[in-house]
Design an enzyme around this catalytic site. Structure first.
Site, PDB file in Angstrom:
ATOM      1  N   LYS A  89       1.202  -0.817   0.009  1.00  0.00           N
ATOM      2  CA  LYS A  89       0.283   0.206   0.284  1.00  0.00           C
ATOM      3  C   LYS A  89       0.736   1.369  -0.024  1.00  0.00           C
ATOM      4  CE  LYS A  89      -4.926  -1.475   1.937  1.00  0.00           C
ATOM      5  NZ  LYS A  89      -4.306  -3.197   1.789  1.00  0.00           N
ATOM      6  N   GLU A 111      -9.781   6.743   3.823  1.00  0.00           N
ATOM      7  CA  GLU A 111     -10.608   6.479   4.220  1.00  0.00           C
ATOM      8  C   GLU A 111     -10.216   5.197   4.736  1.00  0.00           C
ATOM      9  OE1 GLU A 111     -11.035   6.552   1.471  1.00  0.00           O
ATOM     10  OE2 GLU A 111     -11.304   4.194   0.536  1.00  0.00           O
ATOM     11  N   SER A 377       1.382  -9.704  -0.929  1.00  0.00           N
ATOM     12  CA  SER A 377       1.046  -7.943  -0.876  1.00  0.00           C
ATOM     13  C   SER A 377       1.865  -8.207   0.683  1.00  0.00           C
ATOM     14  CB  SER A 377      -0.357  -8.214  -1.026  1.00  0.00           C
ATOM     15  OG  SER A 377      -1.008  -8.989  -0.192  1.00  0.00           O
TER      16      SER A 377
HETATM   17  C1  LIG Z   1      -5.768  -4.406   1.607  1.00  0.00           C
HETATM   18  C2  LIG Z   1      -4.303  -5.231   1.329  1.00  0.00           C
HETATM   19  C3  LIG Z   1      -4.972  -5.826   0.004  1.00  0.00           C
HETATM   20  C4  LIG Z   1      -5.930  -5.839  -0.688  1.00  0.00           C
HETATM   21  O1  LIG Z   1      -5.557  -4.066  -1.338  1.00  0.00           O
HETATM   22  P1  LIG Z   1      -5.066  -4.673  -3.271  1.00  0.00           P
HETATM   23  O2  LIG Z   1      -5.691  -3.080  -3.344  1.00  0.00           O
HETATM   24  O3  LIG Z   1      -6.742  -5.372  -3.295  1.00  0.00           O
HETATM   25  O4  LIG Z   1      -4.548  -4.905  -3.255  1.00  0.00           O
HETATM   26  C5  LIG Z   1      -3.894  -7.217  -0.042  1.00  0.00           C
HETATM   27  N1  LIG Z   1      -3.019  -7.636   0.657  1.00  0.00           N
HETATM   28  C6  LIG Z   1      -2.970  -6.783   1.593  1.00  0.00           C
HETATM   29  C7  LIG Z   1      -1.621  -7.475   2.116  1.00  0.00           C
HETATM   30  C8  LIG Z   1      -3.466  -6.042   2.565  1.00  0.00           C
HETATM   31  O5  LIG Z   1      -2.924  -5.016   3.085  1.00  0.00           O
END
Ligand SMILES: *Cc1c(COP(=O)(O)O)cnc(C)c1O
Length: 393
Positions: A89, A111, A377
């Site tokens: 993010k 938000e 992610s």
């Molecule tokens: C917020 C988040 C997501 C989902 O958000 P996307 O916008 O779909 O990428 C996925 N993995 C993690 C670790 C997150 O914090």
């Protein structure tokens, strides 16, 4: 066929800017400026420098040897979990705060649902010395106390959304109301590849650093830029958009998107938008979203807070509709098992969102010669309590 946004802000039939008239000046200013600003050499220099020195990029592309042996294919993990603040993010919030500064904005609003985007926003506001206001549903404030504490420590003010179901969509409404009331000095940082045009494209471009790095890292490791498959989980779709971006037009690269099925696609407790969603408007764009027959947004469910979103970004709605991407829906149970498996095979504790992407290995067979890149992610620290409850640790 193009899988990227067109000049009107659409991916096929999805996207656009469906906003109240009073928001038009804000969104239009951004639309006119974002490509120009992000192409300026001093912008690129500052963005690259911060990604390197502050976020810690490039994130490694790690060959997961034991996981590969188990699934009899070549698996690489793109380690977004090693970024500062623990997920992808931050790539987006750094980009957007630099745009906000260029536009002369003094005040940042956002938000947040689970609080991860709120923390990433509060972080970059502290970095740049800008005022930060994060709207969050009252229920989410109770559920996500550690992230609320983080935001406060970082100097943000967290304002509760008290209307409706007091969750993410209500926080979004509050943020939009704030932006309408503060059109001149405020920038609204949206946290995923959603929202009115130009947000989905702007967020995708900032996250596209993920696939840009994969290309040269894979060239170093495999002698070719293109993997056979890229895999990512989808909440709103920003880590997926970034992972897919440079491969969208490479037909030989298979694209795999993984949604949260919650307790099962048809259980009534799910967030599998590509399966359950119908065309509608959410968060200012036309896309697939889960709704009742008369168009009310239905509450999504997933054990993973970051995938618990009733819509999906317009790029992904288009990828689903055209068949360019394969979509899988993974249940809570399968994701949790895959998360634990990564811990024990590779010594990496993943975010539960990322565990959904990993679970595709159980659902789909790959060839031994396939190179499969999975976007990890985020890291699992934030999810420890959920893991503890689930596995009775
Ligand atoms: C917020 C988040 C997501 C989902 O958000 P996307 O916008 O779909 O990428 C996925 N993995 C993690 C670790 C997150 O914090």
């Amino acid at each position: 066929m193009s899988y990227n946004v067109n000049e009107k802000g659409y991916y096929g039939e999805f996207g656009g800017a469906y906003i109240p008239e009073m928001l038009y000046p804000n969104v239009e200013e951004l639309r006119q400026q974002y490509l120009k600003i992000t192409a300026e050499p001093d912008f690129i220099k500052e963005f690259d420098q911060l990604l390197k020195d502050y976020v810690g990029r490039p994130s490694p592309l790690y060959f997961a040897k034991r996981l590969s042996e188990k699934y009899e294919t070549k698996i690489y993990l793109k380690r977004e979990d090693l970024n500062h603040t623990g997920a992808h993010k931050i790539n987006n919030t750094i980009g957007q705060i630099l745009v906000a500064k260029k536009l002369g904005k003094k005040r940042i609003i956002a938000e947040t649902g689970a609080g991860q985007h709120g923390v990433a926003t509060a972080t970059v506001c502290a970095l740049m010395g800008l005022e930060c206001i994060v709207y969050m549903g009252e229920i989410d404030i109770e559920r996500q106390a550690p992230n609320v504490a983080r935001m406060k420590m970082l100097g943000a003010s967290v304002r509760p959304a008290l209307s409706g179901s007091r969750t993410l969509k209500d926080a979004t409404n509050e943020a939009i109301r704030d932006w309408i009331n503060n059109p001149v000095d405020t920038h609204y940082i949206i946290g995923s590849a959603i929202g009115p045009h130009p947000y989905p494209d702007m967020v995708t471009r900032f996250q596209s650093i993920i696939s840009e790095e994969i290309k040269w890292q894979l060239q170093e490791k495999e002698g070719r830029e293109n993997p056979d498959f890229v895999v990512a989980c989808i909440g709103g779709g920003s880590n997926a958009a970034g992972t897919f971006y440079h491969f969208l037009d490479q037909d030989q690269v298979g694209i795999i998107a993984v949604e949260a099925a919650g307790k099962g696609v048809n259980s009534g407790h799910s967030a599998a938008t590509s399966k359950l969603g119908k065309v509608g408007i959410i968060h200012g764009c036309k896309t697939l979203l889960m709704q009742t027959p008369d168009g009310q947004i239905t509450e999504p469910y997933s054990i993973s807070a970051g995938l618990d979103y009733p819509g999906v970004g317009p790029m992904h709605a288009h990828l689903a509709q055209t068949g360019r991407a394969e979509f899988y829906s993974v249940t809570d149970d399968d994701a949790m098992e895959s998360g634990l498996e990564l811990c024990q095979l590779e010594g990496i504790i993943p975010a539960i969102e990322s565990s959904h992407a990993l679970a595709v290995l159980k659902e789909r067979k790959f060839k031994p010669t396939d190179v499969v890149v999975i976007c990890l992610s985020g890291r699992g620290d934030k999810d420890l309590n959920t893991y503890i409850d689930y596995f009775k640790l």
